[in-house]
Design an enzyme around this catalytic site. Structure first.
Site, PDB file in Angstrom:
ATOM      1  N   HIS A 115       0.754  -1.302  -0.016  1.00 19.24           N
ATOM      2  CA  HIS A 115       0.018   0.027  -0.130  1.00 19.24           C
ATOM      3  C   HIS A 115       0.756   1.320  -0.088  1.00 19.24           C
ATOM      4  O   HIS A 115       2.035   1.057   0.251  1.00 19.24           O
ATOM      5  CB  HIS A 115      -0.963  -0.077   1.211  1.00 19.24           C
ATOM      6  CG  HIS A 115      -0.327   0.278   2.571  1.00 19.24           C
ATOM      7  ND1 HIS A 115       0.406  -0.572   3.229  1.00 19.24           N
ATOM      8  CD2 HIS A 115      -0.313   1.209   3.282  1.00 19.24           C
ATOM      9  CE1 HIS A 115       0.850  -0.283   4.353  1.00 19.24           C
ATOM     10  NE2 HIS A 115       0.460   0.928   4.349  1.00 19.24           N
ATOM     11  N   TYR A 145      11.876   4.414   0.364  1.00 14.86           N
ATOM     12  CA  TYR A 145      10.650   4.876  -0.654  1.00 14.86           C
ATOM     13  C   TYR A 145       9.655   5.960  -0.079  1.00 14.86           C
ATOM     14  O   TYR A 145       8.449   5.574   0.012  1.00 14.86           O
ATOM     15  CB  TYR A 145      10.028   3.475  -0.948  1.00 14.86           C
ATOM     16  CG  TYR A 145      11.218   2.640  -1.489  1.00 14.86           C
ATOM     17  CD1 TYR A 145      11.721   2.828  -2.779  1.00 14.86           C
ATOM     18  CD2 TYR A 145      11.324   1.510  -1.158  1.00 14.86           C
ATOM     19  CE1 TYR A 145      12.671   2.205  -3.165  1.00 14.86           C
ATOM     20  CE2 TYR A 145      12.289   0.526  -1.552  1.00 14.86           C
ATOM     21  CZ  TYR A 145      12.944   0.931  -2.687  1.00 14.86           C
ATOM     22  OH  TYR A 145      14.195   0.091  -3.197  1.00 14.86           O
ATOM     23  N   HIS A 153       0.833   5.620   1.041  1.00 10.47           N
ATOM     24  CA  HIS A 153       0.171   6.896   1.469  1.00 10.47           C
ATOM     25  C   HIS A 153       0.721   8.133   0.926  1.00 10.47           C
ATOM     26  O   HIS A 153       1.796   8.199   0.578  1.00 10.47           O
ATOM     27  CB  HIS A 153       0.142   7.135   3.063  1.00 10.47           C
ATOM     28  CG  HIS A 153      -0.107   5.986   3.789  1.00 10.47           C
ATOM     29  ND1 HIS A 153      -1.501   5.659   3.910  1.00 10.47           N
ATOM     30  CD2 HIS A 153       0.461   5.059   4.330  1.00 10.47           C
ATOM     31  CE1 HIS A 153      -1.472   4.459   4.791  1.00 10.47           C
ATOM     32  NE2 HIS A 153      -0.409   4.054   5.131  1.00 10.47           N
TER      33      HIS A 153
END
Length: 180
Positions: free
Chosen positions: A59, A149, A61
């Site tokens: 996932h 990342y 954000h």
């Protein structure tokens, strides 16, 4: 009950996008590059600013700020997901559930995404901290500085964080942000 998204022109939004069945799609650096290329491509035709971002294996954000007079984040999300999916390549039709085949969807993303309109400066900083602390929270690294990342290093270079930030859960994150 019907969910209604808040749309405020020029606002700043926090988003969570999750891969289909939490497949660790982003555990490969080349896939992360595809995400960044998809974002850049959409920004050329539908501008927005990426304020903060973290990409985890299953996932991600982000915090995006839209131009004044523009509240259409849903089209941007759709276009970025679509560009990424095209670049990622075709997936076997046999792996795709019939409900997705009927809609010509691939098993890359969960259909929906989480969105939150940033209310004020405190809310903004809490969400930025949440993004940068997320790899530590998930046990991927010991400190935010260790995760490649995310935009943590950019924020650190601007003086917002020091390299030891995130070795313990920051007060600004504790219990204030929606948990996955």
């Amino acid at each position: 009950m019907r969910y209604r998204r808040i749309r405020i022109p020029g606002a700043t939004y926090f988003f969570t996008l999750v891969t289909h069945q939490r497949h660790p799609l982003f555990s490969v650096t080349s896939t992360i590059s595809l995400w960044h290329h998809a974002v850049a491509k959409v920004q050329r035709t539908r501008p927005f600013r990426v304020d903060a971002e973290v990409i985890l294996p299953d996932h991600l954000h982000v915090i995006w700020t839209l131009p004044s007079g523009d509240s259409d984040y849903s089209t941007r999300i759709r276009l970025v997901k679509s560009e990424f999916t095209k670049a990622y390549g075709e997936q076997s039709v046999s792996d795709t559930p019939s409900s997705r085949r009927r809609k010509a969807e691939r098993c890359i993303w969960q259909r929906r995404y989480w969105e939150h309109t940033i209310d004020d400066e405190r809310d903004y900083q809490s969400h930025v901290d949440y993004i940068h602390y997320n790899p530590v929270r998930h046990g991927l690294v010991a400190a935010a500085v260790d995760w490649r990342y995310s935009t943590f290093h950019e924020w650190m270079a601007r003086g917002h964080y020091d390299p030891t930030w995130g070795t313990n859960e920051p007060e600004s994150v504790r219990g204030k942000i929606w948990r996955e």
